[in-house]
Every structure is written in C-alpha cells, then in structure tokens.
Design a protein around this motif. Structure first.
Motif, short mmCIF file in Angstrom:
data_model
loop_
_atom_site.label_atom_id
_atom_site.label_comp_id
_atom_site.label_asym_id
_atom_site.label_seq_id
_atom_site.Cartn_x
_atom_site.Cartn_y
_atom_site.Cartn_z
N GLU A 96 -10.87 -38.23 68.33
CA GLU A 96 -9.86 -37.89 69.36
C GLU A 96 -10.55 -37.58 70.67
O GLU A 96 -11.39 -36.69 70.73
N HIS A 98 -10.10 -36.10 74.32
CA HIS A 98 -9.21 -35.20 75.05
C HIS A 98 -9.66 -35.10 76.51
O HIS A 98 -10.82 -34.76 76.78
N LYS A 136 -7.89 -41.86 68.83
CA LYS A 136 -6.71 -41.30 69.50
C LYS A 136 -7.14 -40.80 70.88
O LYS A 136 -8.26 -40.34 71.05
N THR A 137 -6.21 -40.88 71.82
CA THR A 137 -6.46 -40.35 73.16
C THR A 137 -5.38 -39.35 73.49
O THR A 137 -4.19 -39.62 73.28
N VAL A 138 -5.79 -38.19 74.00
CA VAL A 138 -4.84 -37.14 74.36
C VAL A 138 -5.10 -36.74 75.82
O VAL A 138 -6.23 -36.38 76.17
N HIS A 140 -4.20 -34.14 78.77
CA HIS A 140 -3.66 -32.80 79.02
C HIS A 140 -3.53 -32.65 80.53
O HIS A 140 -4.51 -32.38 81.23
#
Length: 142
Positions: A96, A98, A136-138, A140
């Motif tokens: 992931e 972030h 996955k890419t998140v 914020h």
C-alpha cells in the motif's frame, strides 16, 4: 552483462549474525528471545518486506523528484501472509502506497507507482516469482 553482488554474513554467537551490504553498511540479524535468540537484530523474512518497500519506494521517490510533485508525506505499508507449513514463505503480499498532501497529483503519482511496480523494481519482480502481489494506492488529502 551482469553484476555480481557479494555480501558476508558472520555468526556472532547464539542466533545472532552480522551481515554487510553492498553499500558498506552492516546490520544484525537475530530471532526473538522466545525462539532462542537475543532479539538484538532484524528478522530475515521481515527484511525481505523492507527490501520490497525500499526498492519500490526509491523508484517512486525518484519519480516524485523528477516530476516535481508536491507530497508532504509518503509511506508504504507492506502486509504479507506467511504460510503455516515449513519452509514458511510469503504467498500473498499487499503493498500500500500512502501519499499525504493538499496538492496531490493523483494521476502522476499513480504513474510513478505503476512504473516502479511494472518496470523498475527488481525486488518486486523477485517477489512475483513466489507470491501473489496486490498493489493499493491511498491518497490522504489535507
């Protein structure tokens, strides 16, 4: 033409080893006290996950710099499933990415990840040989 990497890993006693790195740095490898070690070093399988995140992270950081993207904070969470039977290995790994910031260029950041995952990161390619990978890419936004 290929490159040869040579490191030396020396037993320091009990379950502790010291290993050098092609950078000239060295680090300790050990197991937990409850497993008979001294708990004074890094765990081999966890080092593999650090190597995966570090390899891809360096690619992405380089592309962030090259593309002059605004990112306040960037970190990678690597979550791996360890098989139950010996020899235990990672069969599923989630990576992931972030990104934190108020002016994130999501399209370009995703492109940086894609380039690392699909083209540049050799450790990612090694993991593909034995594990199912999920990326996955998140974002914020602040």
């Amino acid at each position: 033409m290929s490159t040869i990497n040579h490191i030396t890993t020396k037993w320091l006693g009990n379950m502790t080893f010291e290993s050098n790195n092609t950078s000239g740095q060295s680090f300790k490898i050990d197991i937990a006290k409850e497993d008979g070690g001294d708990g004074s070093g890094l765990r081999p399988k966890s080092l593999m996950l650090s190597a995966l995140a570090g390899c891809s992270g360096l690619d992405v950081a380089g592309l962030i710099k090259k593309m002059k993207l605004e990112v306040d904070e960037f970190h990678i969470e690597t979550i791996a499933n360890l098989t139950d039977e010996h020899p235990k290995f990672y069969d599923k790994v989630v990576v992931e990415y972030h990104f934190h910031g108020s002016n994130l260029d999501e399209k370009k950041l995703q492109r940086a990840i894609d380039l690392s995952v699909e083209k540049y990161c050799g450790v990612m390619e090694m993991f593909r040989q034995f594990a199912e990978l999920e990326v996955k890419t998140v974002f914020h936004k602040k």
